[in-house]
Design a protein around this motif. Structure first.
Motif, PDB file in Angstrom:
ATOM      1  N   UNK A   1      53.588  49.501  39.342  1.00 55.84           N
ATOM      2  CA  UNK A   1      52.608  48.567  38.256  1.00 55.84           C
ATOM      3  C   UNK A   1      51.759  47.762  38.961  1.00 55.84           C
ATOM      4  N   UNK A   2      52.571  47.139  40.146  1.00 55.53           N
ATOM      5  CA  UNK A   2      51.487  45.931  40.627  1.00 55.53           C
ATOM      6  C   UNK A   2      50.648  46.595  41.590  1.00 55.53           C
ATOM      7  N   UNK A   3      50.754  47.746  42.268  1.00 52.71           N
ATOM      8  CA  UNK A   3      49.934  48.376  43.191  1.00 52.71           C
ATOM      9  C   UNK A   3      48.531  48.943  42.326  1.00 52.71           C
ATOM     10  N   UNK A   4      49.017  49.690  41.043  1.00 53.73           N
ATOM     11  CA  UNK A   4      47.990  50.478  40.354  1.00 53.73           C
ATOM     12  C   UNK A   4      47.259  49.428  39.619  1.00 53.73           C
ATOM     13  N   UNK A   5      47.908  48.434  39.038  1.00 57.56           N
ATOM     14  CA  UNK A   5      47.047  47.395  38.295  1.00 57.56           C
ATOM     15  C   UNK A   5      46.083  46.666  39.318  1.00 57.56           C
ATOM     16  N   UNK A   6      46.496  46.176  40.539  1.00 56.54           N
ATOM     17  CA  UNK A   6      45.553  45.764  41.271  1.00 56.54           C
ATOM     18  C   UNK A   6      44.154  46.686  41.472  1.00 56.54           C
ATOM     19  N   UNK A   7      44.586  47.965  41.943  1.00 56.79           N
ATOM     20  CA  UNK A   7      43.593  48.886  42.044  1.00 56.79           C
ATOM     21  C   UNK A   7      42.747  49.166  40.674  1.00 56.79           C
ATOM     22  N   UNK A   8      43.420  49.148  39.652  1.00 53.30           N
ATOM     23  CA  UNK A   8      42.673  49.426  38.466  1.00 53.30           C
ATOM     24  C   UNK A   8      41.678  48.291  38.266  1.00 53.30           C
ATOM     25  N   UNK A   9      42.019  46.893  38.512  1.00 56.37           N
ATOM     26  CA  UNK A   9      41.216  45.897  38.320  1.00 56.37           C
ATOM     27  C   UNK A   9      40.143  45.870  39.174  1.00 56.37           C
ATOM     28  N   UNK A  10      40.270  46.281  40.447  1.00 57.23           N
ATOM     29  CA  UNK A  10      39.197  46.391  41.486  1.00 57.23           C
ATOM     30  C   UNK A  10      38.253  47.598  41.057  1.00 57.23           C
ATOM     31  N   UNK A  11      39.066  48.345  40.620  1.00 61.53           N
ATOM     32  CA  UNK A  11      37.972  49.779  40.228  1.00 61.53           C
ATOM     33  C   UNK A  11      37.237  49.233  39.059  1.00 61.53           C
ATOM     34  N   UNK A  12      37.700  48.730  38.337  1.00 56.99           N
ATOM     35  CA  UNK A  12      36.947  48.345  36.826  1.00 56.99           C
ATOM     36  C   UNK A  12      35.574  47.348  37.349  1.00 56.99           C
ATOM     37  N   UNK A  13      35.950  46.283  38.217  1.00 58.59           N
ATOM     38  CA  UNK A  13      34.935  45.304  38.582  1.00 58.59           C
ATOM     39  C   UNK A  13      33.991  45.885  39.265  1.00 58.59           C
ATOM     40  N   UNK A  14      34.508  46.685  40.289  1.00 56.88           N
ATOM     41  CA  UNK A  14      33.665  47.399  41.126  1.00 56.88           C
ATOM     42  C   UNK A  14      32.582  48.517  40.329  1.00 56.88           C
TER      43      UNK A  14
END
Ligand code: SF4
Ligand code: SF4
Lengths: 225, 445, 242
Positions: free
Chosen positions: B396-409
């Motif tokens: 959850x932590x890893x993918x959530x972080x990646x998701x947030x990065x992906x979204x903002x990016x």
């Protein structure tokens, strides 16, 4: 740079409105407030004339809809639709002297009248009949403004729909006459104003004199009480 | 006509899946597709009118029947009795065919939705291949390739829409259908890409299989990549069913009514029916794919009880169908809500939004979904107790972080791009952006 | 109406043919002959229709009937893909293409000369011969269906239920080369499409890494020149640089 914040906030604003209509004002119920004509509506229509009157101000919140035939908005004094002729409750006499001023000022020329005549053929200052074509009248109120005898006044009845217009939409005197009591009820402020009170007194006096004169010249003694 | 088509296709499909008694077929066809679903749709229309009214401080229909409940029926009667008009130079057959196509598309996609849990039978696990009890799903057909089937039948809708616009011989209708085809073709891609993580995690294309997998491992929307996929899927579904803010094909204010401009009477009614039915279908699909179908939140509860007695099965199916309807209802409310909030998008922004934001985001999301698969799903495949607590939270932590990065990016890049084109515009014209240039134009030349 | 009539006529003819020629009436065979007959009629309709859109619609019907044939062969995944790719994408793009031409209603088709039809006919016949030969090359072609080696029940079930998986594995292993070649072809056409869609001259301008201004530049300059020339009425005010 906002990442979709406005999108979220906007949705929250509309959602708030949605929820608030259930919490404040007239929208707290799912039922028809005004009632309805059918039994299956759980409500019966209120008697004609007994409909609840809704008053809305700039503070009103929630649903604004007025379920019209079953409830009404408050009609304010200055609201005007068609002119009516006022007769005095005191003596039953029509105030109008048939002076034709209103017919002259009426912009779309929708007033016409016939002058009453005494037994000897002389004109008497009352109208024999008085017509307003209500399809043509544009509700401007100039007739009431100009009438020197406060005889013609603007009424507030707006439910004028009809199945036929050639006959029933030309209002004759019978359709137009209302009592001064009715007028006092619909226009309390105007009725009580000093202006109109003194005018009333003056007018009736003047009219009396003229009537006296006209009738005495024809040799008949009027009965006034 | 629809019933016929549905029955033909469904019969063929039935030959492939389990043998279903004819009674069940009859019930699905005449009670479900010919009776219940149109009725349901009629009341979705009623619901939309009520809800939209509340959003705008109005009351909505309340004159016909209690709470205006009979309004839809009254409208139906009205539509049936209106004149069925076809323009003189319209292509008659295609004109008649188009609304039917759209309705067929919406109805066909309802055929594979597992509304309830059905019963339990022993099947091979799609990931490990081990035989284990699996839900059969309460659906008209349980298609092994349900997801591509859904995409296929929903693409028929764009054909119907196009034909409606084209056959009317009306430029507004044609414009509407052109827009719609461009829009639907574009938004189909993020919609399909958003379902790919689901297929990846479930290892099956069958909707029942996906439902079964979710009951076992938790709803997909509760995982970060699943949530992102859910959001993207919903957004593109809005476009697919032509709902605001993507209702350009019908854009009342600019195209009068777009593709269904020349339709009247019940044929217009069919469009109406098709629009709302496809909205309903899309909500059902979304519920099945992301929200765990009829599963009760955080519980695998009725699963263990199924497969015993018929009465128990029926009762549990009733419960799951109710839960399913509740979720679908919430999603439909979301549709209403968005429609009450957002204005219509401009056509070029609509396209840019799909191609420059949603599709890249989908692709990145696919990668993140693969990471989730590797961390949480694959290591425990075949183990009955599912992923451990720690493992789940690491994933959850890893993918959530990646998701947030992906979204903002993705959003940042999207903004950069639009600002870049603005700048290019400025440097190329030597002037300010168009709206300002318009203001500074001298009135007299 | 024409379409409906053709299809029903096709069904009738196919049914008669069935009874007269085959003299055996299995339900599946009957369905097959009807679907195949209708499909052939639709294909003929595609070639003969006077209106481009009608032609495309016949093609759609044809694709759909082919999907039906796939379903009869229990290859529902292929059927779904057929509908998805050919009706959902190819046909729509076809119609979109027609929309982008001058002839939006699709009814200004003039008859082509025999000379222009000839290459198409040659290609079509060649393809047909190729496919026919390929089908006949199958070792068990001449055998009746009942005599062919039947696949085991387990294998059949696996293929039916896991068709995408099996198909994918087959494509990536046995048919890898053709698959990659087709992919190359598609990539080439994609690149070609991008090249065609670029505004003239911008390919070289964009080669140094800086993004080219793109087509936006052309209209305003053109219009502002027009303004300078005094033909203001034809230009949109929001495109004018003051
Ligand atoms: S209503 Fe007034 S103005 Fe008109 S004729 Fe009568 S007295 Fe004169
Ligand atoms: S209200 Fe105006 S239009 Fe109507 S009768 Fe009076 S003067 Fe004429």
């Amino acid at each position: 740079m906002a990442f979709g914040r406005g999108l979220v906030v906007g949705h929250l604003v509309t959602l708030r409105r949605f929820v608030r209509t259930f919490m404040v004002g007239a929208g707290r119920t799912w039922q028809r407030r005004g009632g309805g004509p059918q039994r299956v509506d759980f409500f019966q229509s209120p008697e004609r004339g007994l409909e609840p009157v809704i008053e809305q101000t700039d503070e009103t919140e929630g649903i604004f809809t007025v379920e019209y035939p079953d409830e009404r908005l408050k009609v304010h004094e200055r609201f005007r639709v068609l002119p009516v002729l006022v007769y005095d409750d005191a003596d039953g006499g029509i105030r109008c002297t048939s002076c034709n001023i209103c017919a002259k000022v009426c912009p779309p020329q929708c007033i016409w009248m016939t002058h009453a005549q005494g037994p000897d053929g002389n004109p008497v200052p009352v109208p024999e009949d008085f017509f307003i074509d209500m399809d043509v009248c544009m509700n401007c109120g100039l007739c009431a403004e100009y009438c020197p005898f406060d005889a013609i006044k603007m009424d507030q009845n707006f439910e004028l729909a009809n199945y036929e217009r050639h006959q029933s939409h030309i209002f004759s005197m019978q359709d137009l006459l209302v009592s001064s009591g009715y007028y006092a009820e619909t226009h309390p402020e105007a009725w009580m104003s000093a202006d109109e009170q003194s005018e009333r007194a003056k007018a009736s006096k003047k009219k009396n004199q003229r009537l006296q004169k006209a009738l005495s010249s024809s040799g008949d003694v009027p009965r006034l009480d | 006509m629809n019933g016929l088509w549905v029955s033909i296709v469904a019969m063929k499909m039935a030959a492939l899946s389990e043998p279903v008694p004819w009674v069940a077929w009859f019930l699905w066809l005449f009670v479900g597709f010919a009776g219940l679903f149109p009725l349901l749709v009629a009341y979705i229309v009623w619901g939309e009118r009520k809800v939209a009214a509340r959003f705008q401080d109005r009351i909505g229909p309340n004159r016909v029947g209690p709470f205006g409940l009979l309004q839809s029926i009254a409208d139906l009667v009205k539509l049936l009795f209106k004149e069925d008009f076809t323009p003189a130079r319209a292509d008659f057959l295609i004109h008649a065919l188009a609304p039917v196509l759209m309705l067929i598309s919406a109805m066909l996609s309802l055929a594979v939705i597992p509304f309830g849990f059905g019963s339990v039978s022993m099947r091979n696990d799609p990931v490990t291949g081990v035989l284990r009890p699996t839900l059969t799903g309460f659906s008209a057909v349980d298609l092994p390739s349900g997801v591509p089937y859904l995409i296929a039948v929903s693409s028929i809708a764009s054909l119907g829409l196009f034909l409606a616009g084209w056959s009317s011989r009306n430029k507004y209708a044609l414009l509407g259908s052109m827009r719609s085809v461009a829009q639907m073709v574009s938004y189909e891609i993020p919609q399909v890409l958003a379902t790919v993580p689901i297929v990846l995690w479930s290892g099956t294309l069958s909707l029942t299989g996906i439902l079964d997998r979710q009951v076992e491992t938790g709803w997909y929307v509760l995982t970060p990549p699943g949530f992102m996929a859910f959001v993207i899927f919903m957004i593109s579904s809005f476009a697919e069913v032509n709902r605001a803010p993507f209702d350009l094909p019908e854009a009342e204010s600019e195209l009068i009514a777009g593709f269904h401009l020349e339709y009247s009477s019940m044929r217009f009614g069919l469009f109406f029916l098709a629009e709302y039915m496809s909205m309903f279908a899309v909500c059902c699909i979304c519920t099945t794919l992301f929200l765990g179908g009829g599963a009760i939140p955080f519980l695998a509860f009725p699963r263990g009880l199924l497969g015993g007695y018929v009465v128990v099965d029926l009762f549990l199916n009733l419960i799951t169908i109710l839960v399913f309807s509740l979720k679908v209802g919430l999603l439909i409310f979301l549709f209403f809500w968005v429609r009450a909030t957002l204005p219509r998008m401009r056509v070029d922004r609509l396209m840019a939004f799909a191609w420059k934001l949603l599709i890249p985001l989908c692709l990145v999301n696919l990668l993140i979904a693969a990471i989730w698969f590797e961390i949480v799903i694959r290591p425990v495949a075949g183990r009955p107790d599912g992923p451990g607590f720690l493992q789940w939270w690491i994933g959850f932590g890893v993918t959530a972080l990646l998701e947030v990065l992906a979204f903002f990016g993705a959003v940042w890049l999207y903004r950069q791009d639009s600002e870049h084109s603005l700048k290019t515009w400025r440097s190329s014209t030597g002037s300010k952006p168009s709206i300002i240039a318009w203001r500074s134009v001298p009135t007299k030349v | 109406m024409l379409l409906l009539m053709l299809v029903s006529a096709g069904m009738l003819v196919a049914g008669l043919w069935e009874i007269l020629i085959f003299r055996e009436f299995g339900p599946m065979r009957g369905v097959f002959v009807q679907i195949a007959g209708a499909a052939v009629l639709c294909a003929v309709g595609t070639v003969l229709a006077r209106n481009l859109i009608h032609s495309a619609l016949y093609l759609v019907a044809f694709f759909f009937l082919v999907a039906c044939l796939f379903i009869m062969l229990e290859a529902e995944f292929l059927a779904v893909m057929q509908v998805l790719v050919f009706i959902g994408a190819v046909a729509i793009l076809l119609m979109f293409g027609i929309m982008l031409t001058q002839d939006v209603q699709g009814d200004q088709v003039e008859a082509h000369s025999v000379l222009r039809r000839l290459p198409a006919a040659i290609v079509a016949i060649g393809l047909f011969v190729m496919l026919a030969v390929a089908v006949q090359q199958r070792p068990d072609f001449s055998k009746a269906r009942t005599e062919r080696a039947a696949p085991s029940v387990a294998a059949r079930e696996r293929v039916l239920n896991q068709m995408p998986q099996e198909l994918g594995l087959d494509l990536m292993q046995r048919w890898c080369l053709p698959f990659e070649l087709v992919g190359l072809l598609l990539t080439a056409s994609l690149v070609g499409a991008v090249a065609l869609a670029q505004p003239v001259g911008s390919l070289s301008a964009g080669s140094d890494g800086t993004p080219s201004p793109g087509s936006l530049t052309e209209t305003p300059e053109h219009l502002s020149r027009e303004v300078a020339g005094g033909t203001h009425s034809s230009s949109r005010p929001d495109l004018v640089s003051p």
